[in-house]
Design a protein around this motif. Structure first.
Motif, PDB file in Angstrom:
ATOM      1  N   UNK A  78       0.846  -1.194   0.000  1.00 19.07           N
ATOM      2  CA  UNK A  78       0.000   0.000   0.000  1.00 19.07           C
ATOM      3  C   UNK A  78       0.877   1.237   0.000  1.00 19.07           C
ATOM      4  N   UNK A  79       0.382   2.271  -0.665  1.00 12.73           N
ATOM      5  CA  UNK A  79       1.112   3.532  -0.744  1.00 12.73           C
ATOM      6  C   UNK A  79       1.024   4.271   0.592  1.00 12.73           C
ATOM      7  N   UNK A  80       1.855   5.299   0.716  1.00 11.64           N
ATOM      8  CA  UNK A  80       1.809   6.122   1.927  1.00 11.64           C
ATOM      9  C   UNK A  80       0.443   6.796   2.066  1.00 11.64           C
ATOM     10  N   UNK A  81      -0.120   7.225   0.948  1.00 10.40           N
ATOM     11  CA  UNK A  81      -1.447   7.848   0.987  1.00 10.40           C
ATOM     12  C   UNK A  81      -2.493   6.844   1.458  1.00 10.40           C
ATOM     13  N   UNK A  82      -2.423   5.627   0.921  1.00 12.31           N
ATOM     14  CA  UNK A  82      -3.384   4.603   1.313  1.00 12.31           C
ATOM     15  C   UNK A  82      -3.225   4.230   2.783  1.00 12.31           C
ATOM     16  N   UNK A  83      -1.998   4.190   3.259  1.00 17.04           N
ATOM     17  CA  UNK A  83      -1.761   3.895   4.672  1.00 17.04           C
ATOM     18  C   UNK A  83      -2.434   4.929   5.566  1.00 17.04           C
ATOM     19  N   UNK A  84      -2.367   6.181   5.184  1.00 21.33           N
ATOM     20  CA  UNK A  84      -2.992   7.247   5.974  1.00 21.33           C
ATOM     21  C   UNK A  84      -4.516   7.125   5.999  1.00 21.33           C
ATOM     22  N   UNK A  85      -5.089   6.598   4.924  1.00 20.79           N
ATOM     23  CA  UNK A  85      -6.545   6.497   4.816  1.00 20.79           C
ATOM     24  C   UNK A  85      -7.081   5.108   5.182  1.00 20.79           C
ATOM     25  N   UNK A  86      -6.183   4.229   5.555  1.00 26.80           N
ATOM     26  CA  UNK A  86      -6.533   2.811   5.710  1.00 26.80           C
ATOM     27  C   UNK A  86      -7.680   2.585   6.689  1.00 26.80           C
ATOM     28  N   UNK A  87      -7.583   3.157   7.874  1.00 23.19           N
ATOM     29  CA  UNK A  87      -8.619   2.919   8.881  1.00 23.19           C
ATOM     30  C   UNK A  87      -9.990   3.377   8.399  1.00 23.19           C
TER      31      UNK A  87
END
Length: 434
Positions: free
Chosen positions: A297-306
């Motif tokens: 997962x990208x850094x952006x996706x990690x931030x939005x994961x939850x």
């Protein structure tokens, strides 16, 4: 549930529509096609009439909460005021029952919805269908039994109730009941646990409702298709005391190894595809703590994961916006080693499992060959491997179909399960299964 996301509601609505449609179609087939659906003449088999035998509900006895292992009851609370159950004259309850974690063998607790038809049962009791729901999420609050109108499942269940089947809908382990200290979160890939949950749900309704039979079958779609198929694999080793006649597995997510393919990831385009990718990755981490989620997962996706993992986020608009802004680049593996690792892990949890064999109850596998979400190549890999292990697999392909299950396929699927309850021999085993 405050606001279910639209793709989840669409998936559940599809299964609800399929359940209702299949019963109507099989009734028509039984009336108009000589010999196409076996006629039930002896008193030991369930009625196929749509109207309840009488207007009234069975009074369930006080629950026996003795802890004597898998399928025993922890609690039972009557369900009141559900329009669908009320119109069918059915008795319904939300239960919590004991099951077993397939990963580490720990005893677990699982919630479910049970419903018993109106009227006197046939000789031997109401046959049971253990229903597997589609993927609704990986968080405890994503359980159908916690949702308004049970996410639409009570409507589909009443179709079968009126045809003489007792119904049980398991939430699966980790949904509806918190796993507790040391317990893993829900995983849509944990076939052994899902199979145990489906089997123990049948045990639990049989314990809660003395009017039910020990004869039962499984039916599910998507994650529920995986659960139903896994239950058939587990029946011999785990299902003692009950008689499983067969399973219907519709569009099952039995082998998701194709989701690791870089070309498949590059083609991601729809909300349903992204959602399955997210749930697959989160499920792997839930099952296998050594899995490197950040490698996929990208850094952006990690931030939005939850936000994206949440099946009922407080900020629905923000979650929808985040979903709409996803691109295939957000899921690209960091290197070739990560791709190989993901394929290996997904292959290791795919069906058939080590339990599969020639003595398993038969499984009807129905799927669309053009399904853009659940990879048909994975289904074909699983059926081929299952047949090589001697499993009784019957194929029903919707050639060119996507996720809209063909009317004829579903008509035949329900007729097939009814024939298993009638004790008919299985035909066309493993024909076209590779």
């Amino acid at each position: 549930m405050r606001r279910a996301d639209r793709p989840v509601r669409r998936q559940v609505e599809l299964l609800r529509t399929v359940l209702a449609l299949t019963a109507v179609l099989v009734t028509v087939a039984a009336c108009g096609q000589s010999g196409s659906v076996p006629q039930r003449s002896d008193e030991g088999r369930p009625t196929r009439a749509f109207a309840p035998i009488f207007a009234g509900s069975e009074a369930l006895p006080a629950p026996d909460l003795t802890d004597d292992g898998p399928g025993s009851l922890v609690e039972m609370k009557p369900v009141k005021g559900d329009r669908n159950f009320d119109e069918a004259g059915a008795t319904a309850a939300r239960i919590v029952y004991r099951s077993t974690n397939g990963v580490d063998g720990r005893p677990t607790q699982v919630s479910a919805l049970i419903a018993v038809p109106a009227g006197p049962p046939p000789k031997g009791g109401w046959p049971i269908i253990s229903l597997g729901h589609e993927a609704t999420g990986v968080m405890s609050k994503c359980a159908p039994t916690l949702a308004a109108e049970f996410w639409g499942y009570s409507s589909g269940m009443t179709v079968y109730l009126r045809r003489g089947y007792a119904m049980v809908l398991s939430d699966y382990y980790g949904l509806g009941v918190e796993p507790g200290p040391g317990g893993q979160q829900h995983s849509i890939l944990d076939a052994t646990t899902l199979g145990n949950n489906i089997i123990d749900a049948a045990r639990a309704i049989h314990r809660a409702a003395p009017s039910t039979s020990a004869n039962w079958g499984a039916l599910g779609a998507g994650e529920g298709g995986l659960a139903a198929w896994a239950a058939a694999e587990r029946a011999g080793a785990y299902g003692a005391g009950m008689n499983m006649v067969g399973a219907v597995s519709v569009n099952p997510i039995v082998d998701l190894a194709p989701l690791a393919d870089p070309d498949r990831i590059a083609a991601l385009a729809t909300a349903d595809q992204y959602r399955l990718q997210i749930r697959m990755l989160q499920s792997l981490e839930n099952m296998q703590p050594d899995f490197d989620l950040n490698a996929h997962r990208s850094a952006k996706l990690k931030d939005q994961w939850d936000l994206l993992v949440d099946c009922a986020p407080r900020d629905f608009a923000a979650a929808q916006l985040a979903l709409n802004q996803l691109t295939p680049n957000d899921f690209q593996a960091k290197d070739a080693a990560a791709v190989a690792d993901l394929k290996r892990r997904l292959g290791a949890v795919a069906l058939p499992s080590s339990y599969a064999g020639p003595n398993d109850p038969p499984v009807l596998v129905a799927f669309g060959t053009a399904d853009p979400v659940d990879p048909p190549t994975g289904v074909l890999a699983a059926t081929g491997a299952a047949c090589a292990r001697g499993q009784q697999i019957v194929m029903m392909r919707g050639v060119g179909e996507t996720n809209q299950v063909n009317d004829q396929i579903m008509q035949n699927a329900l007729a097939w399960l009814q024939a298993r309850f009638d004790g008919q021999r299985v035909a066309d085993v493993c024909v076209g299964a590779t």
